[in-house]
Enzyme design. Structure first.
Site, PDB file in Angstrom:
ATOM      1  N   SER A  49       0.849  -1.195   0.000  1.00  0.00           N
ATOM      2  CA  SER A  49       0.000   0.000   0.000  1.00  0.00           C
ATOM      3  C   SER A  49       0.883   1.244   0.000  1.00  0.00           C
ATOM      4  CB  SER A  49      -0.876  -0.006   1.254  1.00  0.00           C
ATOM      5  OG  SER A  49      -0.040   0.129   2.386  1.00  0.00           O
ATOM      6  N   ASP A  83      -1.491  -1.713  -4.025  1.00  0.00           N
ATOM      7  CA  ASP A  83      -2.840  -1.747  -3.453  1.00  0.00           C
ATOM      8  C   ASP A  83      -3.309  -0.319  -3.123  1.00  0.00           C
ATOM      9  OD1 ASP A  83      -5.099  -2.979  -2.294  1.00  0.00           O
ATOM     10  OD2 ASP A  83      -4.177  -2.955  -0.297  1.00  0.00           O
ATOM     11  N   HIS A  84      -4.490   0.044  -3.573  1.00  0.00           N
ATOM     12  CA  HIS A  84      -5.084   1.362  -3.289  1.00  0.00           C
ATOM     13  C   HIS A  84      -4.168   2.538  -3.629  1.00  0.00           C
ATOM     14  CE1 HIS A  84      -8.794  -0.108  -1.456  1.00  0.00           C
ATOM     15  NE2 HIS A  84      -8.065  -0.992  -0.806  1.00  0.00           N
ATOM     16  N   ASP A 105      -7.217   3.655  -7.139  1.00  0.00           N
ATOM     17  CA  ASP A 105      -8.439   3.780  -6.337  1.00  0.00           C
ATOM     18  C   ASP A 105      -8.885   5.239  -6.302  1.00  0.00           C
ATOM     19  OD1 ASP A 105     -10.451   3.889  -4.515  1.00  0.00           O
ATOM     20  OD2 ASP A 105      -9.254   3.263  -2.783  1.00  0.00           O
ATOM     21  N   GLU A 135     -11.640   0.799  -9.088  1.00  0.00           N
ATOM     22  CA  GLU A 135     -12.583   0.607  -7.971  1.00  0.00           C
ATOM     23  C   GLU A 135     -13.812   1.477  -8.157  1.00  0.00           C
ATOM     24  OE1 GLU A 135     -10.760   0.210  -4.172  1.00  0.00           O
ATOM     25  OE2 GLU A 135     -12.501   1.005  -3.100  1.00  0.00           O
ATOM     26  N   GLY A 185     -10.916  -4.121   7.449  1.00  0.00           N
ATOM     27  CA  GLY A 185     -10.821  -4.345   8.892  1.00  0.00           C
ATOM     28  C   GLY A 185     -11.635  -5.566   9.272  1.00  0.00           C
ATOM     29  N   GLY A 213     -11.184  -6.142   1.546  1.00  0.00           N
ATOM     30  CA  GLY A 213     -11.729  -6.200   2.908  1.00  0.00           C
ATOM     31  C   GLY A 213     -12.158  -7.590   3.324  1.00  0.00           C
TER      32      GLY A 213
HETATM   33  O1  G3H Z   1      -6.727  -3.647   0.088  1.00  0.00           O
HETATM   34  C1  G3H Z   1      -6.592  -4.416   1.049  1.00  0.00           C
HETATM   35  C2  G3H Z   1      -7.698  -5.207   1.528  1.00  0.00           C
HETATM   36  O2  G3H Z   1      -8.886  -4.834   1.004  1.00  0.00           O
HETATM   37  C3  G3H Z   1      -7.595  -5.752   2.899  1.00  0.00           C
HETATM   38  O3  G3H Z   1      -8.778  -5.821   3.643  1.00  0.00           O
HETATM   39  O4  G3H Z   1      -7.800  -5.427   5.866  1.00  0.00           O
HETATM   40  O5  G3H Z   1     -10.094  -6.357   5.639  1.00  0.00           O
HETATM   41  O6  G3H Z   1      -8.122  -7.724   5.031  1.00  0.00           O
HETATM   42  P1  G3H Z   1      -8.690  -6.375   5.128  1.00  0.00           P
HETATM   43 ZN    ZN Z   2      -8.759  -2.801  -0.013  1.00  0.00          ZN
END
Ligand code: G3H
Ligand code: ZN
Length: 288
Positions: A49, A83-84, A105, A135, A185, A213
Site C-alpha cells: 500500500s 494496493d489502493h 483507487d 474501484e 478491517g 476487505g
Molecule cells: O486492500 C486491502 C484489503 O482490502 C484488505 O482488507 O484489511 O479487511 O483484510 P482487510
Molecule cells: Zn482494499
C-alpha cells in the site's frame, strides 16, 4: 518465481479458484507469506500500500518482495501489485519500480472524475505492459463504523452493476474492485456479501473481480463469492492481527530477550499459518 499478475489471475479464472493478495510491510511478513504459499504449493499475489511505501520506501520494499520471489519462492508464482494507489504519480512510480499490476483507487471521487483518473492510470499501465485494477463504489472501514454507519446504510455505498459495466468500457481496466458488503478491517458478523449483486456485476462486466476487505468475511461467503466471479481476495488485517498478537505474546513471555531475530520468529510463524489457512479456503492450494 516472480511472474506477471496476468499469468496468476488468468489461470485462476480459467480453473475457478481465487488467489490471495496479501499485504506486506516488511521482510518478515514477505517471508512468511512466501513460506505459507510454498507449503501449500499455491500461487500468490504480494501487494504493498502507499502507507507501506511511506514506511519502508518504494525501492526497499520492492527489492524485498522481488528478491524473495526470485530466490525463496522457487516453485511458486508470485506477483507484485500496488494496493489502493490514490494518485497517478503513485501508480507511475510503482510501474517504474517493476510492479506488474497497479490498483488505481479513485472511488472517493465523483463518477466522472473516477473514470478520468482510472482511465489515465490504466492507459499508462497498459503502455508499460502492466495490468490495472479500478474501484467503483465505496468499500467502508473503521472510520465509517466510528462515524456511526449502520449495516443498513452500507447498501447505498455498494457498486451498481449497470454502472460497473459502463465503468469497464470507459476505463478498460483489467480487474474490478466492487463494493459488495465487505469492509476494510475485522467486523465479525457485520460483513455480509450481497451475492446477488456480485453475480450481476460479474455477468455484466466479465472481468476478474477483486474482493477487498476480506479478513472479516465468513468462509461460506468467500466460497460463494468465488462462484460469483471473485478471482482475487485481498487480506491485510488478518495478517497484521496475527503478527501483532504473536509479537505481544512473545515479548511478554520473554521479557529479557533482546535478540530481534528470536522475537520476530514466532510472529512470522503466526503469519505463515494464517496464510496457509486462507489459501486452503480460497482453493488455490496445489495450483502453482
Ligand atoms: O486492500 C486491502 C484489503 O482490502 C484488505 O482488507 O484489511 O479487511 O483484510 P482487510
Ligand atoms: Zn482494499
Amino acid at each position: 518465481m516472480l511472474v506477471h499478475i496476468k499469468d496468476i489471475i488468468s489461470k485462476a479464472q480459467k480453473e475457478g479458484y481465487a488467489v490471495a493478495a496479501f499485504n506486506t510491510f516488511n521482510l518478515e511478513t514477505t517471508l512468511a507469506i512466501v513460506k505459507g504459499a510454498m507449503n501449500k504449493n499455491s500461487p500468490v499475489i504480494i501487494q504493498v500500500s502507499e502507507t507501506t511505501i511511506q514506511y519502508a520506501g518504494l525501492k526497499p520494499i520492492t527489492h524485498i518482495v522481488k528478491t524473495i520471489a526470485k530466490n525463496e519462492a522457487v516453485k511458486i508464482p508470485v506477483a507484485l501489485h500496488l494496493d489502493h494507489g490514490k494518485s497517478f504519480r503513485s501508480v507511475a512510480e510503482c510501474i517504474s519500480a517493476g510492479f506488474s499490476s497497479i490498483h488505481i483507487d479513485a472511488s472517493d471521487l465523483p463518477y466522472d472524475e473516477n473514470v478520468a483518473l482510472t482511465k489515465q492510470a490504466t492507459h499508462y499501465a497498459h503502455k508499460h505492459k502492466c495490468w490495472a485494477q479500478g474501484e467503483l463504489g465505496n468499500i467502508l472501514g473503521q472510520k465509517d463504523v466510528d462515524a456511526g454507519l449502520t449495516e443498513k446504510d452500507t447498501e447505498r455505498y455498494m457498486t451498481d452493476p449497470e454502472q460497473a459495466e459502463k465503468f469497464i468500457k470507459q476505463t478498460e481496466i483489467n480487474t474490478l474492485a466492487p463494493s459488495v458488503g465487505a469492509m476494510h478491517g475485522l467486523f465479525p458478523g457485520k460483513e455480509k456479501i450481497d451475492q446477488e449483486r456480485l453475480k450481476k456485476i460479474h455477468e455484466k462486466t466479465k472481468v476478474p473481480l477483486v474482493l477487498h476487505g476480506a479478513s472479516g468475511v465468513s468462509n461460506e461467503d468467500i466460497k460463494e463469492a468465488i462462484k460469483n466471479g471473485v478471482v482475487v481476495i485481498n487480506i491485510d488485517t488478518r495478517l497484521r492481527q496475527e503478527f501483532s498478537r504473536s509479537l505481544r505474546e512473545t515479548l511478554m513471555s520473554n521479557v529479557h530477550e533482546i535478540d530481534p531475530r528470536k522475537i520476530l520468529t514466532p510472529p512470522m510463524a503466526a503469519v505463515q499459518k494464517a496464510v496457509e489457512e486462507k489459501v486452503e479456503i480460497f482453493g488455490s492450494a496445489n495450483r502453482s
